[in-house]
Structures are given as structure tokens and as C-alpha cells.
Scaffold this motif. Structure first.
Motif, PDB file in Angstrom:
ATOM      1  N   GLY A 136     -15.771  79.973   4.358  1.00 14.35           N
ATOM      2  CA  GLY A 136     -15.908  81.380   4.713  1.00 14.35           C
ATOM      3  C   GLY A 136     -14.900  81.827   5.744  1.00 14.35           C
ATOM      4  N   GLY A 137     -15.175  82.981   6.342  1.00 10.06           N
ATOM      5  CA  GLY A 137     -14.286  83.560   7.337  1.00 10.06           C
ATOM      6  C   GLY A 137     -15.071  84.255   8.416  1.00 10.06           C
ATOM      7  N   GLY A 138     -14.413  84.567   9.497  1.00 11.27           N
ATOM      8  CA  GLY A 138     -15.059  85.242  10.611  1.00 11.27           C
ATOM      9  C   GLY A 138     -14.029  85.578  11.660  1.00 11.27           C
ATOM     10  N   MET A 193     -10.241  84.314  11.799  1.00  8.26           N
ATOM     11  CA  MET A 193     -10.321  82.947  11.301  1.00  8.26           C
ATOM     12  C   MET A 193     -10.711  82.944   9.829  1.00  8.26           C
ATOM     13  N   ASN A 194     -10.160  81.972   9.095  1.00  9.78           N
ATOM     14  CA  ASN A 194     -10.557  81.717   7.728  1.00  9.78           C
ATOM     15  C   ASN A 194     -10.840  80.227   7.583  1.00  9.78           C
ATOM     16  N   ALA A 195     -11.307  79.800   6.430  1.00 10.77           N
ATOM     17  CA  ALA A 195     -11.654  78.399   6.211  1.00 10.77           C
ATOM     18  C   ALA A 195     -10.470  77.499   6.545  1.00 10.77           C
ATOM     19  N   TRP A 225      -9.567  90.551   4.621  1.00  5.25           N
ATOM     20  CA  TRP A 225     -10.716  89.662   4.489  1.00  5.25           C
ATOM     21  C   TRP A 225     -11.030  89.439   3.005  1.00  5.25           C
ATOM     22  N   PRO A 226     -11.302  88.200   2.627  1.00  4.54           N
ATOM     23  CA  PRO A 226     -11.709  87.961   1.234  1.00  4.54           C
ATOM     24  C   PRO A 226     -13.081  88.555   0.978  1.00  4.54           C
ATOM     25  N   ASP A 227     -13.293  88.953  -0.278  1.00  7.80           N
ATOM     26  CA  ASP A 227     -14.618  89.444  -0.657  1.00  7.80           C
ATOM     27  C   ASP A 227     -15.521  88.224  -0.847  1.00  7.80           C
ATOM     28  N   HIS A 247      -4.024  78.244  12.322  1.00  7.14           N
ATOM     29  CA  HIS A 247      -4.314  78.476  10.904  1.00  7.14           C
ATOM     30  C   HIS A 247      -3.917  77.263  10.064  1.00  7.14           C
ATOM     31  N   GLU A 248      -4.866  76.692   9.357  1.00  4.64           N
ATOM     32  CA  GLU A 248      -4.614  75.565   8.465  1.00  4.64           C
ATOM     33  C   GLU A 248      -5.535  75.680   7.256  1.00  4.64           C
ATOM     34  N   GLU A 249      -5.141  75.022   6.184  1.00  2.00           N
ATOM     35  CA  GLU A 249      -6.018  74.906   5.028  1.00  2.00           C
ATOM     36  C   GLU A 249      -7.031  73.793   5.295  1.00  2.00           C
ATOM     37  N   THR A 250      -8.242  73.951   4.773  1.00  3.20           N
ATOM     38  CA  THR A 250      -9.302  72.982   5.041  1.00  3.20           C
ATOM     39  C   THR A 250      -8.887  71.562   4.690  1.00  3.20           C
ATOM     40  N   ASP A 251      -8.204  71.378   3.565  1.00  5.19           N
ATOM     41  CA  ASP A 251      -7.802  70.037   3.140  1.00  5.19           C
ATOM     42  C   ASP A 251      -6.785  69.404   4.081  1.00  5.19           C
TER      43      ASP A 251
END
Length: 296
Positions: A45-47, A59-61, A96-98, A132-136
Motif C-alpha cells: 500500500g501507500g501512505g 511513501m509507497n510500498a 496515488w495508486p487507486d 524510495h525503493e521497491e519492496t523486492d
């Protein structure tokens, strides 16, 4: 030992408050635990981190935020489709993503203890930052989640603490690298072929009777060249930096009631406890005994 490693020794997680929170859409949660530093990583998610002055950090995932305390702050959901507001950490042009009914999951770690080296590190950070990073790509995150699932086993808390420390080191290192020439001098100078060896030596052996000449010898350069290069890189003369670092170490040692003032003096390079007391009072505005009474 390099300066950052030494400073991070003052912010090790020992019984840190770590939790994994899962929040419904349109959520908001308030953090008011008065920690010196809070680390949040979004798993799903995001926030956005919202400080008391209204500053917002998106922030995002996969993103990790560091927020300095002790002032409270909020982590809030975004309104789907709203444009991101500009601010440090915001990726301009993003939206923001839906998220629909997707829950937001975050891992939160709170550091409560404070030491002198810790304070020097905190002064180099803004009130809040977002990496900022990708979760993986967040390699330590999976290990932290595994540690949280094993928290009720023998050694569980120690495992959580160490993985959280790993995450903090990774986050700070990446963020300082991204700052380029704006990073703190003690971070940049470690790789300098002249200043780096002297910093390693000062931090590894602070009690040695160092002079500008002996520090220059560690870097295999002349005394004059070393003094000029160190001052340019660090913004202060070599012996002034040495003295300030010794005083930081003295504060940490004086916070422990066991060593005597004479023992603390010897540990930071003063054979005469009276000379140490004079130097400490000049730099900290109070005697070692008064400091111990107030902060021990």
C-alpha cells in the motif's frame, strides 16, 4: 572504525519497540512514543508521514521513512487519485495508486536510547526523510518479518534488534549516498586517501597521544599537507576534531556510574584527571561529576 559505524554504535536497538501494523483503507495512525528516531517501512500500500508542522512525506510500498523525535507525527492514508503534494521525499509527477480495498501494512521500529554519538548522527539528518525503493529491493525487510514471526522463541528479541539495526544502516547509507556532496563531512571523508586513515585511527584508538604529525604519518603525507587536507574535508582542524570526539566518548562513559572520572579520563587520552576535567568543562559547560549527576 569509521565515524558512521562508531555513531551507529550509539543507536543500536536494544529491546527496540518493533511492530507490524495492518491498516484498513482511509486509515490514519498517530505515533506519540517520544522515541529519538522512528523507522517505518511500507510493505503493502501507500501512505504519507505528516509532521506536526504540516509537512508531508509521501511513501509507497518498499519505501522507508526515518522520523526524528520526540514530537508526535501521523502516518495517514492517501485519497485515491489525488496528486502527491510537493515535499522532501515526494516523487514529483506521481499520483496515488487507486488502492481500492487494499490494506496498508507497515513495519515500525522505535529507537528510544540516546548517546553522544547518536546525537551527532541525528544532527546530520532532517526532521524526516524517505528513501524510495521497491519492496523486492529491501533485502533486510524479509528477514525482519521472519524475526517478528519468531519473536516468542529464545533469542527472538535479539534477532529483531539486530535485523532492525541492519535496516537502519542500509537506509542511512543509501540516503547519505544520494546526498552527494551535501552529505556530512565525516561520511564523505572516509573514502579520502589522506583523511580517511586518520579518521579510522582516531575512532579506533582515541586514547593514544595523537599529534598532527603522528596522524599525518598514518596517511603517509607531510604534516602541513595533512593539516590542510583534513581541515578542508572536515571543516575543522585535526586536533579539534579529536578533542570533540573524545568528549563525546567521555559523555557515554560518564553515563555509566561504574568507571571513576580518572578511568574515564584515561580511556579518552588524558593521563591527568584534572586536565580532563578542565577540557570537559570547557567543551560541555560543566564538570564531569556534574554531568554524571545530571545525566547518569
Amino acid at each position: 572504525m569509521d565515524p558512521m559505524s562508531h555513531m551507529l554504535g550509539g543507536i543500536r536497538a536494544e529491546g527496540a519497540s518493533v511492530s507490524r501494523i495492518s491498516l484498513e483503507p482511509s486509515w490514519t495512525t498517530r505515533f506519540a512514543h517520544e522515541s529519538s528516531l522512528t523507522m517505518l517501512t511500507l510493505v503493502v500500500g501507500g501512505g504519507s508521514v505528516i509532521l506536526g508542522d504540516g509537512s508531508e512525506y509521501v511513501m509507497n510500498a518498499g519505501d522507508t521513512a526515518l522520523v526524528k523525535g520526540p514530537e508526535p507525527f501521523r502516518l495517514a492514508a492517501a485519497v485515491p487519485g489525488d496528486s502527491l503534494r510537493t515535499g522532501e521525499g515526494t516523487r514529483l509527477g506521481d499520483r496515488w495508486p487507486d488502492q481500492g480495498e487494499e490494506r496498508t501494512t507497515a513495519v515500525v521500529g522505535a529507537y528510544r536510547s540516546t548517546r553522544a554519538g547518536h546525537e551527532r548522527l541525528l544532527r546530520a539528518l532532517p526532521q524526516a526523510l524517505v528513501l524510495h525503493e521497491e519492496t523486492d529491493d529491501v533485502l533486510w525487510l524479509q528477514s525482519l518479518e521472519d524475526a517478528l514471526r519468531r519473536s516468542d522463541r529464545a533469542g527472538g528479541q535479539a534477532m529483531i534488534d539486530r535485523v532492525l539495526d541492519w535496516g537502519l544502516v542500509c537506509t542511512l547509507g543509501c540516503w547519505f549516498d544520494m546526498q552527494g556532496r551535501e552529505a556530512p563531512p565525516w561520511y564523505l571523508a572516509v573514502t579520502d586517501p589522506v583523511v580517511g586513515p586518520a579518521l579510522e585511527t582516531i575512532h579506533q584508538y582515541p586514547a593514544e597521544p595523537w599529534t598532527v604529525g603522528s596522524l599525518a604519518a598514518e596517511a603517509h603525507v607531510s604534516r602541513a599537507y595533512f593539516a590542510r587536507r583534513f581541515t578542508e574535508a572536515m571543516g575543522q582542524a585535526p586536533l579539534r576534531y579529536l578533542t570533540e570526539w573524545r568528549m563525546d566518548l567521555a559523555e557515554e562513559l560518564l553515563s555509566d556510574p561504574n568507571p571513576s572520572v580518572r578511568e574515564v579520563a584515561a580511556a579518552v587520552g588524558y593521563s591527568d584527571p584534572f586536565a580532563f576535567s578542565t577540557a570537559f568543562k570547557r567543551h560541555r559547560g560543566m564538570s564531569p561529576r556534574d554531568f554524571r549527576t545530571r545525566h547518569g
